[in-house]
Design an enzyme around this catalytic site. Sequence first.
Site, PDB file in Angstrom:
ATOM      1  CD  GLU A  99      21.470   4.810  47.840  1.00  0.00           C
ATOM      2  OE1 GLU A  99      20.504   4.005  47.574  1.00  0.00           O
ATOM      3  OE2 GLU A  99      22.354   4.412  47.642  1.00  0.00           O
ATOM      4  CD  GLU A 111      27.311   4.223  48.223  1.00  0.00           C
ATOM      5  OE1 GLU A 111      26.888   3.052  47.716  1.00  0.00           O
ATOM      6  OE2 GLU A 111      26.645   4.966  48.431  1.00  0.00           O
ATOM      7  CD  GLU A 158      24.807   2.290  44.119  1.00  0.00           C
ATOM      8  OE1 GLU A 158      24.768   1.323  45.011  1.00  0.00           O
ATOM      9  OE2 GLU A 158      24.867   3.495  44.457  1.00  0.00           O
ATOM     10  CG  HIS A 194      21.711   2.663  42.583  1.00  0.00           C
ATOM     11  ND1 HIS A 194      21.426   4.001  43.035  1.00  0.00           N
ATOM     12  CD2 HIS A 194      21.566   2.106  43.740  1.00  0.00           C
ATOM     13  CE1 HIS A 194      21.193   3.996  44.297  1.00  0.00           C
ATOM     14  NE2 HIS A 194      21.201   2.761  44.698  1.00  0.00           N
ATOM     15  CG  HIS A 198      17.904  -0.255  45.445  1.00  0.00           C
ATOM     16  ND1 HIS A 198      16.921   0.754  45.868  1.00  0.00           N
ATOM     17  CD2 HIS A 198      19.102   0.250  45.581  1.00  0.00           C
ATOM     18  CE1 HIS A 198      17.849   1.660  46.402  1.00  0.00           C
ATOM     19  NE2 HIS A 198      19.061   1.202  46.335  1.00  0.00           N
ATOM     20  CD  GLU A 199      21.791  -2.210  44.994  1.00  0.00           C
ATOM     21  OE1 GLU A 199      22.713  -1.220  44.717  1.00  0.00           O
ATOM     22  OE2 GLU A 199      21.433  -2.473  45.933  1.00  0.00           O
TER      23      GLU A 199
HETATM   24  N1  PHE Z   1      24.525   1.924  47.666  1.00  0.00           N
HETATM   25  C1  PHE Z   1      24.333   0.947  48.191  1.00  0.00           C
HETATM   26  C2  PHE Z   1      22.623   0.613  47.927  1.00  0.00           C
HETATM   27  O1  PHE Z   1      21.709   1.315  48.422  1.00  0.00           O
HETATM   28  C3  PHE Z   1      24.201   0.672  49.614  1.00  0.00           C
HETATM   29  C4  PHE Z   1      25.736   0.595  50.218  1.00  0.00           C
HETATM   30  C5  PHE Z   1      26.319   1.569  50.939  1.00  0.00           C
HETATM   31  C6  PHE Z   1      26.518  -0.774  49.925  1.00  0.00           C
HETATM   32  C7  PHE Z   1      27.546   1.417  51.236  1.00  0.00           C
HETATM   33  C8  PHE Z   1      27.559  -0.699  50.424  1.00  0.00           C
HETATM   34  C9  PHE Z   1      28.152   0.220  51.077  1.00  0.00           C
HETATM   35  O2  PHE Z   1      22.173   0.227  46.909  1.00  0.00           O
HETATM   36 ZN    ZN Z   2      20.880   2.107  46.732  1.00  0.00          ZN
END
Ligand code: PHE
Ligand code: ZN
Length: 883
Positions: free
Chosen positions: A327, A127, A271, A308, A304-305
């Site tokens: 998010e 990501e 996630e 997701h 949180h993860e």
């Molecule tokens: N998607 C991740 C989170 O909020 C955050 C993230 C974004 C990690 C970009 C790495 C790179 O749970």
């Molecule tokens: Zn997130």
Amino acid sequence: MRTEEARPIRLEDYRPPDWLVETVELDVALDPTATRVRAALTLKPGSNGAAPAPLVLDGEGLILKSLMLDGAAVPAEQYVATSDRLTIAQPPPRAFRLEIETEIDPSANTQLLGLYRSGRIYCTQCEAEGFRRITYFPDRPDVMAVYTTRIEADKTDAPVLLANGNLVEAGDVPGSGRHFAVWHDPFPKPSYLFALVGGNLACVEDRFRTMSGRDVTLRIYVEPGKEPRCVHAMDSLKRAMRWDETAFGREYDLDIFMIVAVSDFNMGAMENKGLNVFNDKYVLASPETATDNDYERIEAIIAHEYFHNWTGNRITCRDWFQLCLKEGLTVFRDQEFSADERSRAVERISDVRGLRAHQFVEDAGPLAHPVRPALYHEINNFYTATVYEKGAEVVRMLKTLLGPDNFRKGMDLYFARHDGEAATVEQFVQCFADVSGTELAQFMRWYSQAGTPEVIAAGRYDARTRTYRLEVVQSLPPTPGQPSKEPMVIPLAVGLVGRDGRDLPLTLADGRPLARGVLTVKQPSETFEFADIGEAPVPSLNRGFSAPIKLVANLTADDLRFLAARDCDPFNRWQAVQTLATRLLVDNVAALRAGGAAHRDAGLLDALAAILDDGALDPAFVALALTLPGEADIAREIGRDVDPDAVFAARAALRAVVGEHLAGALFDHYRRLSEARPYRPDAAGVARRALRNACLDLLVATRRPDAISLAARQYQVADNMTDRAAALATLSLYDVPERAAALDDFYARYRGDPLIVDKWFTLQAAIPEPATLDRVKALTAHSAFSFANPNRVRSLISAFAMANQKEFNRADGAGYDFVTETVLALDPKNPQLAARLLSALKSWRVLEPTRRALAQAALRRVAAAPALSPDVRDIVARTLGED
Ligand code: PHE
Ligand code: ZN
């Protein structure tokens, strides 16, 4: 490195993909410097129209080794491969199979995006746009494919090989010292959720039985030797899994759920489907190494993860403009989880403090942007407090407006309607409109208009007609690109508190009771009338912080003291104390700048004393009430021409006054809470330590020798990191001999443990003294420090820039110079980290003229530097407001 993207990406330009990918077979042969990646994609035309479009695949820094289409090599004249694009101008107008071989160097990957090495571990971060650094691909979230991943590696180098989904095969590669594993993920997913890991990892295993009775294997992989520090993470994971079943009816869907902790990570965690990768800071904990605060963060991030999996993975985002769809919603879910696991009031107060400290500041400065931006240059720069924390507030407001039942129905509909899809914010909100029959068009402005709404509320009681009239006026200040705004829908939870402290029944003028105590404000100016009010009440407004607004109400100091003592809404009890303190601090900053002395406020001191004495209150709440508004809160309230020295001095002086005034009670409570009990990170233990350490902190603020020696003693005898770090944090603010001794001792004790040495860096970076800048510079040469590790950089340099307003904003500008020079040094290696550090200058415009000019000059030097990354270029341009 990527070439600069001069043109922004715009939401309105969205087009569905020309080509879709149904399956991806990846074959990755890991090697420290020459990893070979073979990708076989089954492609088919998108539903985009008649003419077959060229196939354009994203890449970044790739070297193409071979290209085959339906089993035959593609002739050189039929494609163009550059390091950042693979184009086949005239692909067959039907489904076909494309086999791409590339080679990448994970050891040279210092950006920590794509495939890289953390220590000796191979891991990936995709990501937002990292998959294109592994292979050529339509690297956008609306292309969802089923992945099968074969990983091969040296057996001793990487005995553990992991990827998304379920393990289908593993074995040796005969005669080579290498082995392989094949993983299959049956759920179609966007490329940003792809992950693989290889390395020498130890694992802690547990099991979870889902609500429908399926057994899921849970594994946390860590550096060998760290297994005992996974207990809390594993426990948090199981509680999160159960909570998502009860609160949202969401069950886990694969046979295995894995977490891998790595030491080098740009963010908190990721996630990836079935294979979350974590910054080890948010996994590892033991009473001796982690504070209560660390325990809370770990629990929240693990949850949180995990959450997701439904909000982000099963239903993902159509494009990166929809980032808040996953998010904001997932932050809302993790906040609710923490509220249910601990104290709801304390969780809410902490969340709002964080929102104000980060998001309100962002919203008030040059980096302000809507929860759903309409345009970006670099998506990495939009993982912001606005997208995450304000995004969560927007979801919370939906719940407040519609009520819990409709909210749950809306979520159920969202899961049913969009499972397996890449969705938009409109589709999400439509689910709530459909289940509740509510028109939510005006509500959508929360996604499109940036800035923090300002609400002025004035109430008046009329004894003759027994009515209470509340006049509410809203406005939204201009933000970059949005000079004028439309009115918002604001759910304003209210109570009218009678003299005996009880809420008066709220009946609207039409005789109906006010549903759930929530007024819906829609107009620029609106008056609400409550009938049958028998006495002059004190209004309690925006209870529970029902809307993320800046509220100004005509409350007297007496009203605020009354609310602090009597309001049944704990958030507003806390808020009343904050408002009293903020008013005083703002006055005192002005007085100090005018060469005068700070005032005292007997009312505030009485209110604090009463809260400290109220044995019925949760000690964690009392601790929060005793914590005065931060320097950022005060600066925000002042709004312009800010002198950080005066802000610091006013706050420090008030802390000393409070400590002096309450000393007797603070010592008593400190002692009362000191009885030896074994450390447990449960709500009661956390609350007890929080209050005890808040008492200590106020006492030390007086610099009384007995308080200093109490802190020094607590540092020495503590049997857990919470108490030891708290004692050191409070001592380290003052230039006393005990400080140097304790700091030396701390390093000596924990020198082998990087995550604890990070605390040592942070404490020193936060010392509010002129010598700190030189200390921080010297620490960058310390053997435990490294510019290559994001946790080290954040704990020393970001802490200095963000948690030490006084020294970062030195009047000679040396703080800005140091930070911007560091940004330039970091940028070629890790642009994401550099850009984030640079955003510490986002409030430069509110500073007094001398500092403002110095900050601007430092920013201009960054802007003028050659070869900036897109990340830093974007932040510097927007911060200066010159793009
Ligand atoms: N998607 C991740 C989170 O909020 C955050 C993230 C974004 C990690 C970009 C790495 C790179 O749970
Ligand atoms: Zn997130």
